[in-house]
Structure formats: C-alpha cells, structure tokens
Design an enzyme around this catalytic site. Structure first.
Site, PDB file in Angstrom:
ATOM      1  N   LEU A 117      38.938  40.889  35.104  1.00  0.00           N
ATOM      2  CA  LEU A 117      40.355  40.506  35.244  1.00  0.00           C
ATOM      3  C   LEU A 117      40.661  39.301  34.358  1.00  0.00           C
ATOM      4  O   LEU A 117      40.099  38.223  34.561  1.00  0.00           O
ATOM      5  CB  LEU A 117      40.658  40.166  36.705  1.00  0.00           C
ATOM      6  N   ALA A 118      41.537  39.521  33.392  1.00  0.00           N
ATOM      7  CA  ALA A 118      41.785  38.447  32.425  1.00  0.00           C
ATOM      8  C   ALA A 118      43.238  38.394  31.976  1.00  0.00           C
ATOM      9  O   ALA A 118      43.540  37.971  30.871  1.00  0.00           O
ATOM     10  CB  ALA A 118      40.874  38.641  31.207  1.00  0.00           C
ATOM     11  N   ARG A 177      47.731  26.739  36.596  1.00  0.00           N
ATOM     12  CA  ARG A 177      47.162  25.480  37.089  1.00  0.00           C
ATOM     13  C   ARG A 177      46.363  24.722  36.017  1.00  0.00           C
ATOM     14  O   ARG A 177      46.036  23.550  36.184  1.00  0.00           O
ATOM     15  CB  ARG A 177      46.275  25.769  38.316  1.00  0.00           C
ATOM     16  N   THR A 197      45.904  40.447  41.704  1.00  0.00           N
ATOM     17  CA  THR A 197      44.610  40.984  41.256  1.00  0.00           C
ATOM     18  C   THR A 197      44.450  42.483  41.589  1.00  0.00           C
ATOM     19  O   THR A 197      43.810  43.214  40.831  1.00  0.00           O
ATOM     20  CB  THR A 197      43.449  40.175  41.865  1.00  0.00           C
ATOM     21  N   ASP A 245      37.634  34.188  35.210  1.00  0.00           N
ATOM     22  CA  ASP A 245      37.577  32.725  35.328  1.00  0.00           C
ATOM     23  C   ASP A 245      36.374  32.267  36.150  1.00  0.00           C
ATOM     24  O   ASP A 245      36.347  31.156  36.648  1.00  0.00           O
ATOM     25  CB  ASP A 245      38.894  32.167  35.907  1.00  0.00           C
ATOM     26  N   ARG A 267      29.305  18.477   4.965  1.00  0.00           N
ATOM     27  CA  ARG A 267      30.515  19.251   5.243  1.00  0.00           C
ATOM     28  C   ARG A 267      30.307  20.739   4.952  1.00  0.00           C
ATOM     29  O   ARG A 267      29.309  21.123   4.336  1.00  0.00           O
ATOM     30  CB  ARG A 267      31.677  18.652   4.453  1.00  0.00           C
ATOM     31  N   ASN A 273      34.912  15.400  -8.317  1.00  0.00           N
ATOM     32  CA  ASN A 273      35.158  16.852  -8.360  1.00  0.00           C
ATOM     33  C   ASN A 273      36.639  17.216  -8.390  1.00  0.00           C
ATOM     34  O   ASN A 273      36.984  18.359  -8.611  1.00  0.00           O
ATOM     35  CB  ASN A 273      34.501  17.523  -7.146  1.00  0.00           C
TER      36      ASN A 273
HETATM   37  C1  UD1 Z   1      40.963  34.829  43.547  1.00  0.00           C
HETATM   38  C2  UD1 Z   1      40.876  35.563  44.872  1.00  0.00           C
HETATM   39  C3  UD1 Z   1      40.256  34.606  45.889  1.00  0.00           C
HETATM   40  C4  UD1 Z   1      38.902  34.130  45.406  1.00  0.00           C
HETATM   41  C5  UD1 Z   1      38.995  33.516  44.020  1.00  0.00           C
HETATM   42  C6  UD1 Z   1      37.610  33.289  43.445  1.00  0.00           C
HETATM   43  C7  UD1 Z   1      42.727  37.121  44.956  1.00  0.00           C
HETATM   44  C8  UD1 Z   1      44.062  37.412  45.560  1.00  0.00           C
HETATM   45  N1  UD1 Z   1      42.159  35.958  45.323  1.00  0.00           N
HETATM   46  O1  UD1 Z   1      41.854  33.739  43.712  1.00  0.00           O
HETATM   47  O2  UD1 Z   1      40.094  35.283  47.129  1.00  0.00           O
HETATM   48  O3  UD1 Z   1      38.352  33.205  46.316  1.00  0.00           O
HETATM   49  O4  UD1 Z   1      39.672  34.411  43.115  1.00  0.00           O
HETATM   50  O5  UD1 Z   1      37.645  32.601  42.241  1.00  0.00           O
HETATM   51  O6  UD1 Z   1      42.201  37.933  44.226  1.00  0.00           O
HETATM   52  N2  UD1 Z   1      44.564  38.110  37.199  1.00  0.00           N
HETATM   53  C9  UD1 Z   1      45.059  39.180  36.499  1.00  0.00           C
HETATM   54  N3  UD1 Z   1      46.279  39.666  36.851  1.00  0.00           N
HETATM   55  C10 UD1 Z   1      47.016  39.166  37.870  1.00  0.00           C
HETATM   56  C11 UD1 Z   1      46.480  38.063  38.582  1.00  0.00           C
HETATM   57  C12 UD1 Z   1      45.242  37.553  38.226  1.00  0.00           C
HETATM   58  O7  UD1 Z   1      44.421  39.683  35.571  1.00  0.00           O
HETATM   59  O8  UD1 Z   1      48.100  39.697  38.129  1.00  0.00           O
HETATM   60  C13 UD1 Z   1      43.236  37.567  36.810  1.00  0.00           C
HETATM   61  C14 UD1 Z   1      43.264  36.122  36.335  1.00  0.00           C
HETATM   62  O9  UD1 Z   1      43.409  36.066  34.926  1.00  0.00           O
HETATM   63  C15 UD1 Z   1      41.909  35.592  36.792  1.00  0.00           C
HETATM   64  C16 UD1 Z   1      41.542  36.479  37.981  1.00  0.00           C
HETATM   65  O10 UD1 Z   1      42.396  37.593  37.936  1.00  0.00           O
HETATM   66  O11 UD1 Z   1      40.911  35.747  35.796  1.00  0.00           O
HETATM   67  C17 UD1 Z   1      41.713  35.763  39.317  1.00  0.00           C
HETATM   68  O12 UD1 Z   1      43.043  35.291  39.433  1.00  0.00           O
HETATM   69  P1  UD1 Z   1      43.350  33.825  39.972  1.00  0.00           P
HETATM   70  O13 UD1 Z   1      44.821  33.628  39.900  1.00  0.00           O
HETATM   71  O14 UD1 Z   1      42.470  32.834  39.327  1.00  0.00           O
HETATM   72  O15 UD1 Z   1      42.945  34.003  41.503  1.00  0.00           O
HETATM   73  P2  UD1 Z   1      42.468  32.862  42.481  1.00  0.00           P
HETATM   74  O16 UD1 Z   1      43.656  32.170  43.027  1.00  0.00           O
HETATM   75  O17 UD1 Z   1      41.413  32.061  41.879  1.00  0.00           O
HETATM   76 MG    MG Z   2      40.717  31.881  39.957  1.00  0.00          MG
END
Ligand code: UD1
Ligand code: MG
Length: 456
Positions: A9-10, A16, A79, A103, A333, A386
């Site tokens: 998931l990226a 934040r 997610t 992440d 360099r 140079n």
């Molecule tokens: C998420 C989990 C949380 C967990 C934590 C661990 C959910 C709802 N919560 O929270 O339970 O403890 O990770 O680190 O999953 N992303 C997408 N598309 C979206 C939203 C997010 O691709 O629509 C990706 C983000 O880029 C990221 C990952 O999903 O890499 C997690 O999203 P993030 O917003 O960091 O979730 P957390 O609040 O950390």
């Molecule tokens: Mg996260």
C-alpha cells in the site's frame, strides 16, 4: 513460495509528514521506505507483487521500476479501498496474499515468512501480524475474546477507553486467503471516525462470519514501526542504522562508534575495513577490504578498492583504486577516477579527472577535467585552469611528468611524458616529452637597491 501474492500500500499522501515528498518515498538509511518493503518482499518469491499507487504514483513507479506491478487508487478512501483496487489483477487467483504497508520499512523478510508460514499452517482465512508496543498511540488495537481468540481490530480514533489500554497493535501487515480477501473487502463500510474503508475490518467481518482468523505476534516491536511523521521517521532511521551496523560488523567490518557512523542500506563494505567516527557511506557505495575510512568522511555512490584510506574528506560519484590515500581535507568531485597508489592530500580538489597509478597531488591544488597518466607529481599549489569563463577544456598530463609548485596549466594543454614544469610557471602551450618548460619572469637582482631606498 507457491501461490503467494503480495500487495504493497503506497497511495497515501502522508499528511502527517508535512512534506512535499510523498510519505513512502522518504528515505530510511538513504533508501525510500517503500523500496525497503519491496526488496524484502522480493525475497519471498511471491508470484506477483502489486503496489497500490496514488499520490506521487509516477515517482513511486520510477523508484521501484520493474520490481512490482502497479494499480492506481485514484481517491484515497482508506486501506481496504486501496487493496480493493487490486481486484482486477489478483481477485480470481487461488492462494495466499500478504499485504504490507509502504510505511513500515523495518519489517524483515524473515518476519513476513514466519507470518505466511503461521497463516498457511493454521488454515486461517486471515492472519494479522501484531506486536506489543510500550506506547501504542496511533496504532490499531487488537481486540481478543475471553479465550484469547482474535475478534477484530479497532483503530485508535474509534477505540473506547478500555480498548485504548490494549498494547497489542496491528502492524499493518496481514496474510489472507486471496479469494476470501476480495470477497470480504466488498463488505467493508466506512462507518467510522475517519470515514475510511479500513483494511483490518476484514478480520472482524470474517471472524463474525465464523471463519477462522488468527494473529501472529512478533516479539520485536521496533521492527513494525509505522512511519507516519518525522519523529517516527528518525526512530526508524535509528533502528535501521543499528541493524546495518551490526550486519557489517558481523561480516568483519570494524565500526569504532556505530552511533556516529551512517551507512546506507545499499552500501557494500569489505572485511577488515575500519570505519572511524563521523563517517557517512551513502548510496550504492562499495568499499573494498582493509580500508580505513574517516574520521569525518562522506562517500557517496563511489567505489573504493582495497587498503585505501580516506581521512576527513568528501568523495562523490567517483572511483578510487587500491592502496590510495585521500585527505585529510580533500574533495573528490563526480566522475573522477583515481588509480592505485595515488595520493591526494590536504586541500586538493579533483573534479571529473583521471589520475593514473602512483600519481600524487599532496597539497593545495585544483585538478579539473584532466587526464593524468601514471607517476605524475603535482607540486603544491598547482592549478589546472580548465574554465575560460564560457567552456571547460581538457588538460592532458602524460606519465612521469613533474609539475613544479605554484604552476598554472591553462587548458586545453598537454604536458608530454616525463616533462618538467618549473615552479611558478603559467603554461599556455603544449610541452613536448622530456622537456623542461619555464614560463615565468626571469629573476633580476638589483644589488644595493634597498639601502639606496632607505637613504631617500
Ligand atoms: C494503519 C492501520 C493501523 C495500523 C497501522 C500500522 C488501517 C485503517 N489502519 O494505520 O491499524 O496499526 O497502519 O502502521 O489500515 N494507503 C493507501 N491508500 C489509502 C490509505 C492508505 O494506499 O487510501 C497506504 C498509505 O500510503 C500507507 C498505508 O496505506 O503506506 C497505511 O496508511 P496509513 O494512513 O499510514 O495508516 P495508519 O494510520 O498508519
Ligand atoms: Mg501508517
């Protein structure tokens, strides 16, 4: 592993982080977080790896290249919605799918393997990777029943007071029976504090439907850090730095002060090399055996042979041979190539130049756009001129030439084999081999002149 698929998931913006750089591209030990995740997944030999991209899709794809397939999540609705985007590519397949957040750069491939093994052995439809956190703030909490059975995950923002007391957290890594995953995703709603479709809700839904769900608890919380802001980014950097230092030390590298030494995730270092404090080894740098690097040196995307030393110097995008000494206080360099037994001393700058074996510039010189043969000696204060204000020109200094102190070589110019340049010369014409070039005003001694001046 047979019939294993992976989803990364990226697509998130990473609000934040308060950054123009998309979250998963922030580097940890010099390597983007999502690249750490993909490189670890690669070791699992999954049949297909799908990365969900959205914010910064182009940059993420550029960073990971052919290591993954990509699916676009146009709107970031959570997610679960993100994973759902992979339905068209993976939805119909039989097998096990591991989902990892882009992440969480510290999760090791061994931990992912253990999760998959646990999942396959238990016969669960879904297995969540959990850890115990001293401070679980921000993470999803694992809700277990009286018998210890996993019931569901609750997000921090949705948790009751009692649930907030739970220290077992969702690491954001999961294993699913692939078909059950995509069927269940359709049942996830966004009826929660953030109005998002939560992937971990799949666990609760499956459990409520009577399917077997499980948790694999990993003992090392630091491995599961989810980087949501810069504070955790620096914690992740610290964990990764220690991990890399330990790996190199176990491979035979001496690191005098690991907490004051920075080694990129992609660097290679040979045994019996000593890293002194204040050393930064960046990018894809490769250092041979028996070298001494530092104190206080920065080496970026460069190659260094064996038994060489780099003391208090900067080396960028260059290659350095064996038994070569650089520094203290030298600046090499980009696109420079120093051979073996070369000596570059204090306050010498080398730019886009080649120096053959045994050549030396021990002090206070600038060598730019030069092709220098073997066993050439540059005296103190040699300047390769140079740049004419518009263009850079090439200087050639052939084998065994000897450049006297405080000389200027006005480019383009060639100093022939074995030629000598008298100290203080400004060379504007080619020098044939075996010749002495003197290009300075002759000395004129006016005897008794000083006393005469004093009389007046
Ligand atoms: C998420 C989990 C949380 C967990 C934590 C661990 C959910 C709802 N919560 O929270 O339970 O403890 O990770 O680190 O999953 N992303 C997408 N598309 C979206 C939203 C997010 O691709 O629509 C990706 C983000 O880029 C990221 C990952 O999903 O890499 C997690 O999203 P993030 O917003 O960091 O979730 P957390 O609040 O950390
Ligand atoms: Mg996260």
């Amino acid at each position: 592993m047979s019939n294993t698929y992976a989803i990364v998931l990226a697509a998130g913006q990473g609000t934040r982080m308060k950054s123009d750089l998309y979250k998963v591209l922030h580097p940890v030990c010099g390597k983007p977080m999502v690249a750490h995740v993909i490189d670890n997944i690669k070791k699992l030999e999954a049949k297909r790896i799908v990365t969900i991209v959205g914010h910064g899709a182009e940059q993420v794809e550029q960073t990971l290249g052919a290591k993954s397939e990509y699916v676009l999540q146009e709107e970031q609705l959570g997610t679960a919605h993100a994973v759902g985007q992979a339905d068209s590519v993976l939805g119909n397949l039989e097998g096990t799918t591991i989902v990892v957040c882009g992440d969480t750069p510290l999760i090791r491939s061994e931990t992912m393997e253990a999760l998959i093994a646990h999942h396959n052995e238990s016969g669960a439809k879904a297995t969540i990777l959990t850890a115990h956190a001293d401070d679980p703030t921000g993470y999803g909490r694992i809700v277990r029943g009286e018998d210890g059975q996993v019931l569901r995950n609750v997000e921090h923002k949705d948790a009751t007071k009692e649930e907030l007391e739970v220290t077992e957290i969702n690491t954001g890594t999961y294993c699913f029976d692939n078909k059950s995953l995509f069927e269940t995703l359709k049942k996830v709603t966004n009826d929660n504090a953030q109005g998002e479709y939560y992937l971990p809700d799949v666990i609760g839904i499956l459990q409520a439907e009577g399917a077997r769900v499980s948790a694999h608890v990993t003992s090392d919380f630091s491995e599961t850090l989810g980087v949501n802001d810069r504070v955790v980014l620096s914690q992740a950097e610290g964990v990764m730095r220690n991990r890399l230092a330990e790996m190199h030390m176990r491979n035979g590298v001496t690191i005098i002060s690991p907490e004051n030494t920075y080694i990129s995730a992609d660097a290679e270092i040979g045994r019996d090399t000593i890293l002194q404090p204040g050393t930064m080894i960046e990018g894809t740098t490769k250092i041979g055996e028996g070298c001494t690097i530092g104190p206080n040196s920065q080496i970026v995307n460069s190659v260094i042979g064996n038994e060489s030393t780099v003391h208090s110097s900067v080396i960028l995008e260059s290659s350095i041979g064996s038994n070569t000494a650089v520094g203290p206080f030298a600046h090499i360099r980009p696109e420079s190539n120093l051979g073996n037994h070369v000596r570059i001393g204090n306050f010498v700058e080398v730019k886009k130049s080649t120096l053959g074996d045994g050549s030396k510039s021990a002090h206070l010189s600038y060598i730019g756009d030069a092709i220098v043969g073997t066993d050439v000696n540059f005296g103190c204060g040699t300047i390769v001129v140079n740049y004419d204000g518009k263009k850079k020109h090439t200087t050639i200094v052939e084998d065994n030439a000897f450049i006297g102190c405080n000389s200027n070589l006005i480019s383009p110019v060639t100093v022939g084999k074995g030629a000598y340049v008298a100290a203080g010369s400004t060379i504007t014409k080619d020098i044939p081999e075996d010749s002495l070039a003197i290009a300075r005003a002759r000395q004129d001694n006016k005897e008794g002149y000083v006393s005469k001046l004093k009389l007046n």
